[in-house]
Design a protein around this motif. Structure first.
Motif, short mmCIF file in Angstrom:
data_model
loop_
_atom_site.label_atom_id
_atom_site.label_comp_id
_atom_site.label_asym_id
_atom_site.label_seq_id
_atom_site.Cartn_x
_atom_site.Cartn_y
_atom_site.Cartn_z
N VAL A 46 -8.24 11.00 6.58
CA VAL A 46 -7.33 9.81 7.13
C VAL A 46 -5.92 10.50 6.48
N SER A 47 -5.84 11.01 5.60
CA SER A 47 -4.40 11.49 4.93
C SER A 47 -3.79 12.61 5.90
N LYS A 48 -4.74 13.49 6.22
CA LYS A 48 -4.29 14.38 7.24
C LYS A 48 -3.89 14.07 8.59
N LEU A 49 -4.55 13.10 9.31
CA LEU A 49 -3.95 12.39 10.30
C LEU A 49 -2.73 11.64 10.09
N LEU A 50 -2.37 10.97 9.07
CA LEU A 50 -1.51 10.44 8.73
C LEU A 50 -0.17 11.14 8.49
N SER A 51 -0.31 12.43 7.79
CA SER A 51 0.72 13.45 7.66
C SER A 51 1.17 13.84 8.92
N SER A 76 -1.59 7.32 -4.06
CA SER A 76 -0.10 7.68 -4.01
C SER A 76 0.32 8.71 -2.99
N PHE A 77 -0.61 9.76 -2.63
CA PHE A 77 -0.27 10.57 -1.77
C PHE A 77 0.06 10.02 -0.37
N ILE A 78 -0.95 9.20 0.08
CA ILE A 78 -0.46 8.20 1.28
C ILE A 78 0.71 7.57 1.21
N TYR A 79 1.14 6.56 0.34
CA TYR A 79 2.30 5.90 0.12
C TYR A 79 3.41 6.96 0.09
N MET A 102 3.70 -0.30 -2.52
CA MET A 102 3.24 0.42 -3.88
C MET A 102 3.20 -0.01 -5.38
N LEU A 103 4.40 -0.68 -5.50
CA LEU A 103 4.25 -1.37 -6.71
C LEU A 103 3.53 -2.62 -7.04
N ASP A 104 3.28 -3.12 -5.78
CA ASP A 104 2.54 -4.52 -5.71
C ASP A 104 0.91 -3.79 -5.90
N ASN A 105 0.72 -2.66 -5.64
CA ASN A 105 -0.90 -2.22 -5.84
C ASN A 105 -1.24 -1.75 -7.34
N GLU A 106 -1.96 -2.52 -7.92
CA GLU A 106 -2.35 -2.11 -9.14
C GLU A 106 -3.04 -0.88 -9.39
N ASN A 107 -3.69 -0.20 -8.40
CA ASN A 107 -4.25 0.90 -8.69
C ASN A 107 -3.65 2.25 -8.24
N VAL A 108 -2.22 2.05 -7.87
CA VAL A 108 -1.46 3.15 -7.63
C VAL A 108 -0.27 3.02 -8.56
N PRO A 110 3.62 4.91 -9.10
CA PRO A 110 4.66 5.99 -8.42
C PRO A 110 4.78 6.99 -9.44
N ASP A 111 5.00 8.28 -8.90
CA ASP A 111 4.99 9.58 -9.59
C ASP A 111 6.38 10.20 -9.46
N HIS A 112 6.38 11.55 -9.84
CA HIS A 112 7.70 12.06 -9.79
C HIS A 112 7.96 12.56 -8.26
N HIS A 113 7.12 12.51 -7.36
CA HIS A 113 7.14 12.66 -5.77
C HIS A 113 7.85 11.38 -5.16
N THR A 114 7.64 10.50 -5.77
CA THR A 114 7.90 9.32 -5.19
C THR A 114 9.56 8.90 -5.10
#
Length: 494
Positions: A46-51, A76-79, A102-108, A110-114
């Motif tokens: 689905v990330s391919k569609l979203l991209s 994180s890639f989708i965000y 993203m910050l509210d999501n406990e499973n994700v 932010p990284d240096h791409h964000t």
């Protein structure tokens, strides 16, 4: 009920469909296939569609958001994809909404791409205070110390928000700034009207043995143009010619043409222009603008013909404005009016307010105030202060009191009780009354000026002597030299 996808071949076919997708109609059909086979539950698929929706010129950000809303566990890639896309869109504030999700999501995490995209969104949305909060978050998590993209984004945030002290603090904390970071800082000073400081930083970069690229050179030349610093501009030109790997591309060439023209060396501007291997519409606009400033209206008009014949380029509104300005400076009334009246028919360009304003100025300079007023009355848009200001200036030259009073009334309606245009209008009207020997009216306006506390903005000019740029302000007797002379040591040509 969706049917699970078991075949590797079928998976590959679906992925191939996404890669070959060229428009949203195809994308939506592929999305339906994904849902039918349960692929919409797979984050990678689905990330391919979203991209495609978010990043392609043929995509749709709103559809990307719709896809996101149906993803149960976005990664994180989708965000980052949505944050990146919205940061450079017409709604950069939406990038911050996805960052908050993203910050509210406990499973994700932010990284240096964000962060570069989040900081870019803050800059583009004019939310510098939010950007400072993000900056603090970045510092707490150590990203600013290790990632050049985050560092650059921070400098850009403060530079584009015109908070140059903070931009400089961030920049000074970078151990070994690269050429992109130098250029962001230099450009920030230029955008804030601090051309001398921009050239100081340019000199510091050379002292630091960081070689400027084409973007840095263009920014440095822009600073020279704004300062009238011909000596420094010539130095940069020589540097470009001697540096291996630094070419006189269309951007550098155009900046050189603009610099030489604005610094009073029109012959050098022509020499550079004629020697450019490739010219863009901006190159022609710079050359035409140079001819306009130097009163060479016929040459500007000739350029309008040449650009179509030699380079196959049709003029845009900026080019045509330059030609009309040239006609205004040279008093070529018929040519200027003809161009205004035939822009749409000849070039497909609908005249804008600035085109009308220039022709009004042209008519006023020719003393044809009644025709200027008629042109104002038939403008297809509401006349702004520049138009009435041009008419008022013409009235001052011709001592036309009645039209001057009309122009001032219209200016006051536009300014609505404040602003520099209103202050200048009162001063000009007072002078017109004095020239017409209407001393009582002049005294009335002078009293009004005194009651309002209006002061004329002092004139400021720069002059370059032996490579040093000096600034002079009316009423200033100190004659202090601009700080721009401090970087001369960094501009040694060997």
């Amino acid at each position: 009920m969706s049917r699970p996808l078991h075949s590797i071949q079928a998976w590959k076919r679906c992925m191939s469909l996404v890669q070959s997708c060229t428009n949203m109609r195809q994308l939506k059909a592929i999305h339906a296939i994904f849902i039918a086979h349960g692929l919409h539950l797979n984050n990678y698929a689905v990330s391919k569609l979203l991209s495609f929706c978010a990043l392609s010129d043929s995509g749709s950000l709103s559809y990307a958001s719709l896809i996101f809303s149906q993803i149960q566990t976005p990664n994180s890639f989708i965000y980052n994809t949505l944050i990146r896309s919205y940061s450079r869109s017409s709604q950069p504030q939406l990038a911050l909404q996805y960052f908050n999700l993203m910050l509210d999501n406990e499973n994700v995490v932010p990284d240096h791409h964000t962060f570069p995209f989040v900081l870019s969104a803050c800059a583009n949305a004019g939310l510098v205070l939010v950007g400072k909060q993000v900056h603090n978050w970045v510092l707490r998590n150590g990203f600013a110390l290790s990632d050049s993209h985050v560092q650059t984004a921070l400098v850009r945030l403060y530079a584009e928000s015109k908070v140059l002290d903070d931009a400089r603090k961030v920049f000074d904390d970078i151990p070994n700034p690269d050429v992109i970071q130098w250029n962001v800082l230099i450009n920030g000073y230029v955008r804030c009207g601090l051309a001398s400081e921009a050239l100081n930083v340019f000199g510091d970069m050379l002292i630091s043995e960081v070689e400027p690229d084409e973007y840095c050179v263009t920014t440095g030349l822009t600073a020279c143009s704004k300062l009238g610093a011909l000596w420094q501009g010539k130095w940069i030109h020589e540097y470009v010619k001697k540096r291996k790997g630094l070419e006189l591309d269309v951007f550098v060439g155009t900046a050189l043409v603009d610099m030489y023209a604005k610094c009073g060396s029109i012959d050098m501007a022509v020499e550079v222009f004629e020697g450019m291997p490739k010219r863009s519409i901006f190159s022609w606009a710079a050359m035409i603008g140079g001819f306009a400033v130097h009163g060479s209206a016929r040459k500007a008009i000739h350029c309008l013909e040449r650009m179509q014949v030699e380079d196959g380029l049709m003029p845009d509104g900026v080019v045509l404005l330059g030609v009309i300005i040239a006609c205004t400076h040279a008093g070529l009334q018929e040519e200027g009016q003809y161009l205004l009246d035939n822009m749409k028919a000849l070039y497909g360009i609908v005249p804008k307010h600035e085109h009308y304003s220039c022709v009004v100025d042209l008519l006023c300079r020719a003393g044809r105030l009644d025709e200027a007023l008629q042109l104002i009355r038939r403008m297809p848009m509401k006349p702004l202060a520049s138009v009435w200001g041009a008419l008022l200036s013409g009235c001052r030259i011709r001592n036309n009191v009645d039209l001057a009073e009309l122009a001032v009334r219209e200016l006051l309606l536009i300014e609505n009780g404040g602003g520099s245009e209103e202050d200048g209008a009162y001063v000009q009207l007072s002078n017109i009354y004095l020239a017409a020997r209407q001393c009582e009216d002049a005294s009335r306006i002078r009293r009004l000026i005194g009651d309002r506390g209006i002061k004329k903005t002092p004139g400021c000019s720069t002059i370059e002597v032996d490579g040093e740029v000096n600034e002079f302000v009316s009423g200033d007797v100190s004659h202090q030299t601009s700080s721009s002379n401090t970087y001369n040591a960094g501009f040694d040509v060997h």
